[in-house]
Design a protein around this motif. Sequence first.
Motif, PDB file in Angstrom:
ATOM      1  N   ARG A 145       0.816  -1.223   0.000  1.00  0.00           N
ATOM      2  CA  ARG A 145       0.000   0.000   0.000  1.00  0.00           C
ATOM      3  C   ARG A 145       0.851   1.275   0.000  1.00  0.00           C
ATOM      4  O   ARG A 145       0.357   2.360   0.255  1.00  0.00           O
ATOM      5  CB  ARG A 145      -0.992   0.034   1.175  1.00  0.00           C
ATOM      6  N   THR A 146       2.148   1.152  -0.300  1.00  0.00           N
ATOM      7  CA  THR A 146       3.027   2.309  -0.446  1.00  0.00           C
ATOM      8  C   THR A 146       2.523   3.167  -1.597  1.00  0.00           C
ATOM      9  O   THR A 146       2.173   2.649  -2.657  1.00  0.00           O
ATOM     10  CB  THR A 146       4.471   1.857  -0.743  1.00  0.00           C
ATOM     11  N   VAL A 147       2.500   4.496  -1.399  1.00  0.00           N
ATOM     12  CA  VAL A 147       2.054   5.432  -2.431  1.00  0.00           C
ATOM     13  C   VAL A 147       3.227   6.322  -2.816  1.00  0.00           C
ATOM     14  O   VAL A 147       3.951   6.829  -1.948  1.00  0.00           O
ATOM     15  CB  VAL A 147       0.868   6.283  -1.936  1.00  0.00           C
ATOM     16  N   ILE A 148       3.415   6.507  -4.119  1.00  0.00           N
ATOM     17  CA  ILE A 148       4.463   7.379  -4.652  1.00  0.00           C
ATOM     18  C   ILE A 148       3.803   8.355  -5.606  1.00  0.00           C
ATOM     19  O   ILE A 148       3.103   7.948  -6.535  1.00  0.00           O
ATOM     20  CB  ILE A 148       5.553   6.575  -5.383  1.00  0.00           C
ATOM     21  N   ASP A 149       4.023   9.645  -5.385  1.00  0.00           N
ATOM     22  CA  ASP A 149       3.495  10.690  -6.270  1.00  0.00           C
ATOM     23  C   ASP A 149       4.594  11.172  -7.206  1.00  0.00           C
ATOM     24  O   ASP A 149       5.710  11.446  -6.756  1.00  0.00           O
ATOM     25  CB  ASP A 149       2.981  11.874  -5.455  1.00  0.00           C
ATOM     26  N   GLN A 150       4.262  11.308  -8.496  1.00  0.00           N
ATOM     27  CA  GLN A 150       5.226  11.776  -9.485  1.00  0.00           C
ATOM     28  C   GLN A 150       4.563  12.771 -10.433  1.00  0.00           C
ATOM     29  O   GLN A 150       3.667  12.404 -11.186  1.00  0.00           O
ATOM     30  CB  GLN A 150       5.783  10.593 -10.292  1.00  0.00           C
ATOM     31  N   PRO A 151       5.000  14.042 -10.426  1.00  0.00           N
ATOM     32  CA  PRO A 151       4.497  14.984 -11.428  1.00  0.00           C
ATOM     33  C   PRO A 151       5.004  14.603 -12.820  1.00  0.00           C
ATOM     34  O   PRO A 151       6.160  14.191 -12.973  1.00  0.00           O
ATOM     35  CB  PRO A 151       5.083  16.330 -10.992  1.00  0.00           C
ATOM     36  N   LEU A 152       4.138  14.723 -13.810  1.00  0.00           N
ATOM     37  CA  LEU A 152       4.501  14.445 -15.201  1.00  0.00           C
ATOM     38  C   LEU A 152       4.386  15.746 -15.985  1.00  0.00           C
ATOM     39  O   LEU A 152       3.296  16.271 -16.186  1.00  0.00           O
ATOM     40  CB  LEU A 152       3.578  13.374 -15.788  1.00  0.00           C
ATOM     41  N   ASP A 153       5.531  16.268 -16.412  1.00  0.00           N
ATOM     42  CA  ASP A 153       5.604  17.541 -17.131  1.00  0.00           C
ATOM     43  C   ASP A 153       5.436  17.330 -18.637  1.00  0.00           C
ATOM     44  O   ASP A 153       5.581  16.220 -19.150  1.00  0.00           O
ATOM     45  CB  ASP A 153       6.960  18.211 -16.885  1.00  0.00           C
TER      46      ASP A 153
END
Length: 190
Positions: A145-153
Motif C-alpha cells: 500500500r506504499t504510495v508514490i506521487d510523481q508529477p509528469l511535465d
Amino acid sequence: MSVSQRKQASVIFDYDGNAILYPAAVNVESAAVNAVIDWETETLQLFGRQITVPRLIAYYGTRGYRYSGRDHPPRPLPPLLDTLRQQVEVLSGYQFNAVLANYYRDGRDSMGYHRDNESAIDSACIASVSLGATRLMRFRHRPSRTVIDQPLDHGSLLLMHQCQTQWEHSIPKALRIQEPRINLTFRWLN
C-alpha cells in the motif's frame, strides 16, 4: 536514447517492476497532437449505473482493444502519432502497435487507480507521453500500500516495465489546474 537523457532519467520505483521517467524526452506541441486525434466521450457501467468517463479517449492501433467492457476497433495511427510512436520506440528500445490517448480537459478530469493488465496487453513495457499541463501520477504498490506521487511535465516519457501486476496508478483530480493535458500510452497488443 542520448547520454544526457539517460543521466536525467529518474527511477520512480525499482521493485516488483520499475517505472523510469525521462523529462523533456519528446518535443511536440500539444495543439498539434490534439488536432489529429478524434476524441470520444465514453460511458461505462459501474454498480448498475451508466457514468460518463471523466476525460476524453481515443484509440489507434493495428488490433482491436477491449477494456472496461468497451470494444475499440483497430484504426490506423495518424501520421503525427505514428512519428511519435517511432520516436518512443527508439527512446525505449521496445516496439508498440497501439496507443490509447486520454485528454484531461482540466484538473476536474481524472482517472482512478487501475492497472493496464488486460490479457491483450504485453505489459513488458508501457510508454506514457505527457503533453500540456503538468499532472500528478500516483502509484500504489498493491502488497504494501506504499504510495508514490510523481508529477509528469510536458514532453516527459514514463516507461513502466513489468509493473502492472503489483502496482496501480491514477491521475487524481487537481481543481487548481485549468489547462488541458494529453496522455499517449503506447503499448503492444498481442
